[in-house]
Design a protein around this motif. Structure first.
Motif, PDB file in Angstrom:
ATOM      1  N   LEU A 161       0.832  -1.210   0.000  1.00 19.41           N
ATOM      2  CA  LEU A 161       0.000   0.000   0.000  1.00 19.41           C
ATOM      3  C   LEU A 161       0.862   1.254   0.000  1.00 19.41           C
ATOM      4  CD1 LEU A 161      -2.733   1.456   0.299  1.00 19.41           C
ATOM      5  CD2 LEU A 161      -2.536   1.097   2.772  1.00 19.41           C
ATOM      6  N   LEU A 162       1.909   1.254   0.808  1.00 22.88           N
ATOM      7  CA  LEU A 162       2.803   2.413   0.860  1.00 22.88           C
ATOM      8  C   LEU A 162       3.541   2.603  -0.461  1.00 22.88           C
ATOM      9  CD1 LEU A 162       4.208   1.901   4.465  1.00 22.88           C
ATOM     10  CD2 LEU A 162       2.745   3.775   3.707  1.00 22.88           C
ATOM     11  N   ASP A 163       3.914   1.511  -1.106  1.00 21.91           N
ATOM     12  CA  ASP A 163       4.573   1.617  -2.412  1.00 21.91           C
ATOM     13  C   ASP A 163       3.630   2.207  -3.457  1.00 21.91           C
ATOM     14  OD1 ASP A 163       6.863   0.537  -1.328  1.00 21.91           O
ATOM     15  OD2 ASP A 163       6.417  -1.512  -1.970  1.00 21.91           O
ATOM     16  N   ARG A 164       2.364   1.810  -3.433  1.00 22.14           N
ATOM     17  CA  ARG A 164       1.385   2.358  -4.370  1.00 22.14           C
ATOM     18  C   ARG A 164       1.206   3.855  -4.158  1.00 22.14           C
ATOM     19  NH1 ARG A 164      -3.805  -0.792  -3.136  1.00 22.14           N
ATOM     20  NH2 ARG A 164      -4.682   0.976  -4.321  1.00 22.14           N
ATOM     21  N   ILE A 165       1.166   4.261  -2.908  1.00 18.51           N
ATOM     22  CA  ILE A 165       0.995   5.683  -2.605  1.00 18.51           C
ATOM     23  C   ILE A 165       2.208   6.486  -3.063  1.00 18.51           C
ATOM     24  CG2 ILE A 165       0.778   7.337  -0.724  1.00 18.51           C
ATOM     25  CD1 ILE A 165      -0.836   5.203   0.794  1.00 18.51           C
ATOM     26  N   ARG A 176       2.269  12.713  -0.099  1.00 19.21           N
ATOM     27  CA  ARG A 176       3.281  11.671  -0.335  1.00 19.21           C
ATOM     28  C   ARG A 176       4.455  11.810   0.637  1.00 19.21           C
ATOM     29  NH1 ARG A 176       4.851  11.666  -6.456  1.00 19.21           N
ATOM     30  NH2 ARG A 176       4.388  13.882  -6.288  1.00 19.21           N
ATOM     31  N   GLU A 177       4.801  13.038   1.007  1.00 19.74           N
ATOM     32  CA  GLU A 177       5.888  13.226   1.975  1.00 19.74           C
ATOM     33  C   GLU A 177       5.509  12.665   3.346  1.00 19.74           C
ATOM     34  OE1 GLU A 177       6.649  17.376   1.965  1.00 19.74           O
ATOM     35  OE2 GLU A 177       7.813  17.354   0.089  1.00 19.74           O
ATOM     36  N   LEU A 178       4.250  12.903   3.747  1.00 18.02           N
ATOM     37  CA  LEU A 178       3.801  12.399   5.040  1.00 18.02           C
ATOM     38  C   LEU A 178       3.709  10.879   5.042  1.00 18.02           C
ATOM     39  CD1 LEU A 178       1.065  15.050   5.915  1.00 18.02           C
ATOM     40  CD2 LEU A 178       3.396  14.891   6.786  1.00 18.02           C
ATOM     41  N   PHE A 179       3.233  10.306   3.949  1.00 20.64           N
ATOM     42  CA  PHE A 179       3.185   8.846   3.867  1.00 20.64           C
ATOM     43  C   PHE A 179       4.599   8.254   3.840  1.00 20.64           C
ATOM     44  CE2 PHE A 179      -1.319   9.064   2.498  1.00 20.64           C
ATOM     45  CZ  PHE A 179      -1.819   8.064   3.317  1.00 20.64           C
ATOM     46  N   ALA A 180       5.547   9.003   3.294  1.00 17.40           N
ATOM     47  CA  ALA A 180       6.941   8.537   3.305  1.00 17.40           C
ATOM     48  C   ALA A 180       7.466   8.465   4.737  1.00 17.40           C
ATOM     49  CB  ALA A 180       7.807   9.443   2.451  1.00 17.40           C
ATOM     50  N   LEU A 181       7.063   9.439   5.579  1.00 21.78           N
ATOM     51  CA  LEU A 181       7.451   9.396   6.982  1.00 21.78           C
ATOM     52  C   LEU A 181       6.820   8.193   7.691  1.00 21.78           C
ATOM     53  CD1 LEU A 181       7.194  13.185   7.944  1.00 21.78           C
ATOM     54  CD2 LEU A 181       9.268  11.848   7.536  1.00 21.78           C
ATOM     55  N   HIS A 182       5.564   7.913   7.348  1.00 19.85           N
ATOM     56  CA  HIS A 182       4.911   6.737   7.910  1.00 19.85           C
ATOM     57  C   HIS A 182       5.630   5.459   7.473  1.00 19.85           C
ATOM     58  CE1 HIS A 182       1.034   9.112   8.668  1.00 19.85           C
ATOM     59  NE2 HIS A 182       1.419   8.640   9.830  1.00 19.85           N
ATOM     60  N   ALA A 183       6.022   5.426   6.206  1.00 14.62           N
ATOM     61  CA  ALA A 183       6.720   4.244   5.692  1.00 14.62           C
ATOM     62  C   ALA A 183       8.047   4.033   6.410  1.00 14.62           C
ATOM     63  CB  ALA A 183       6.940   4.392   4.191  1.00 14.62           C
ATOM     64  N   LYS A 184       8.751   5.129   6.676  1.00 10.69           N
ATOM     65  CA  LYS A 184      10.026   5.024   7.390  1.00 10.69           C
ATOM     66  C   LYS A 184       9.806   4.511   8.803  1.00 10.69           C
ATOM     67  CE  LYS A 184      13.984   7.807   8.873  1.00 10.69           C
ATOM     68  NZ  LYS A 184      14.577   9.175   8.903  1.00 10.69           N
ATOM     69  N   GLU A 185       8.794   5.050   9.492  1.00 10.44           N
ATOM     70  CA  GLU A 185       8.493   4.597  10.851  1.00 10.44           C
ATOM     71  C   GLU A 185       8.079   3.128  10.868  1.00 10.44           C
ATOM     72  OE1 GLU A 185       5.519   5.754  14.605  1.00 10.44           O
ATOM     73  OE2 GLU A 185       5.485   6.916  12.730  1.00 10.44           O
TER      74      GLU A 185
END
Length: 346
Positions: A161-165, A176-185
């Motif tokens: 899901l994170l890759d799709r976003i 997308r920047e905020l989801f990238a932070l979620h992906a890192k966490e």
């Protein structure tokens, strides 16, 4: 001071309240100590019985006082509460502890060593990180749904899901920047969980009894390690049913006037251990239903014909707990016997 036969001690971070009685059950000691005075005071006393409520740092103070020659008994808070006469203060709690310790049928919490507490700390950290990962995954799904992006159920779907976003250029840059932070966490949590699970597996491989318990269907290495880490001396339990009751897998008793009324399971004991056994039993039940009971025992097949899957899973978890207790006490290996009546197979 030599007349004292036992002391109840209410503990806190800095202040400790003592209540001692003599052989005639008369109070002869009521004293408040600060943390720096604790060891010096008990060094001067002859060996004596001391009751402490099983709470934070109680095992530490139990080890310290045991090294001074005293006999320390830890009592669960819910067993001390009935002996508090009135009000809630340190002196009343210490007196209640002293009284509760004198009861002949009182149950005590075994004192844990530093190694046992380190193992429990490992399991506790893993459970906390898993909760954090679940919370983060739900947050990611919720935010993604606000942008019309969904994913199938399962923790394994989050990374996709994170890759799709990340690849969706139609989304705002800030999103997308905020989801990238979620992906890192999420990746950091996943790495920490894998690291801790590696430590749990190393502990499991080094423990012979844990390896035997892992052979029980529905237990596995994590469940076996939990059973060994969280269970006190298994010989303290009279039977497998008593062990299952300690975990909270036995029905609640509402019987009166000779009429037996059994309710839901008590859910007493350790929640993590109980839920792990139920989840493992649920996996066994699901497999049995998918395969039409091909590899399941006759007991489980008959149970599934009479009961709903969730009820069958809880009943199976109860049976798994009894089998685990038997293996821990006897030192035997699990033997899967499918067709013989009375067999221990699940």
């Amino acid at each position: 001071m030599e007349q004292i036969i036992r002391i109840g001690m209410d503990t806190s971070k800095s202040v400790f309240q003592l209540h001692g009685v003599n052989a005639k059950e008369q109070p002869v000691l009521r004293r408040k100590l600060f943390r720096r005075e604790m060891v010096k005071f008990f060094e001067k006393l002859p060996p004596i019985e001391i009751a402490i409520e099983a709470c934070g740092a109680s095992h530490y103070w139990g080890r310290v006082l045991s090294c001074l020659g005293h006999t320390v008994k830890l009592i669960a808070p819910q067993l001390v509460k009935p002996y508090v006469k009135r009000g809630k203060n340190d002196a009343a709690d210490a007196e209640a502890l002293c009284e509760a310790m004198s009861r002949p049928t009182m149950r005590f919490v075994p004192l844990k060593s530093e190694e046992e507490q380190a193992a429990l700390m490992l399991i506790g950290m893993r459970a906390r990180l898993i909760r954090n990962r679940t919370q983060l995954a739900n947050t990611i799904r919720g935010y993604a749904a606000e942008f019309g992006i969904t994913a199938p159920k399962g923790m394994c779907r989050i990374e996709a899901l994170l890759d799709r976003i990340a690849a969706d250029e139609s989304l705002p840059t800030l999103t997308r920047e905020l989801f990238a932070l979620h992906a890192k966490e999420y990746a950091e949590l996943q790495g920490e969980i894998e690291q801790l699970e590696g430590k749990v597996m190393a502990w499991h491989r080094a423990n012979e009894c844990s390896q035997r318990l892992a052979k029980i269907p529905g237990v596995g290495p994590i469940g076996a390690a939990l059973l060994m880490m969280k269970t006190p001396d298994p010989h303290l339990f009279k039977s497998g049913r008593a062990f299952a009751a300690w975990i909270g897998l036995t029905p609640r008793d509402h019987s009166t006037d000779g009429k037996t009324r059994l309710g839901r399971i008590t859910r007493a004991g350790d929640e993590v251990l109980r839920s792990t056994l139920v989840v493992g039993a649920t996996a066994v039940v699901s497999h049995a239903r998918r395969t039409n009971g091909k590899n399941a025992s006759s007991w489980l097949r008959e149970l599934l014909e009479r009961k709903k899957p969730k009820l069958a899973a809880v009943a199976l978890a109860n049976k798994i707990a009894r089998i685990a207790w038997k293996l821990m006490v006897s030192g035997e290996h699990y033997k899967r016997l499918l067709q013989q009546p009375g067999a221990a197979a699940v």
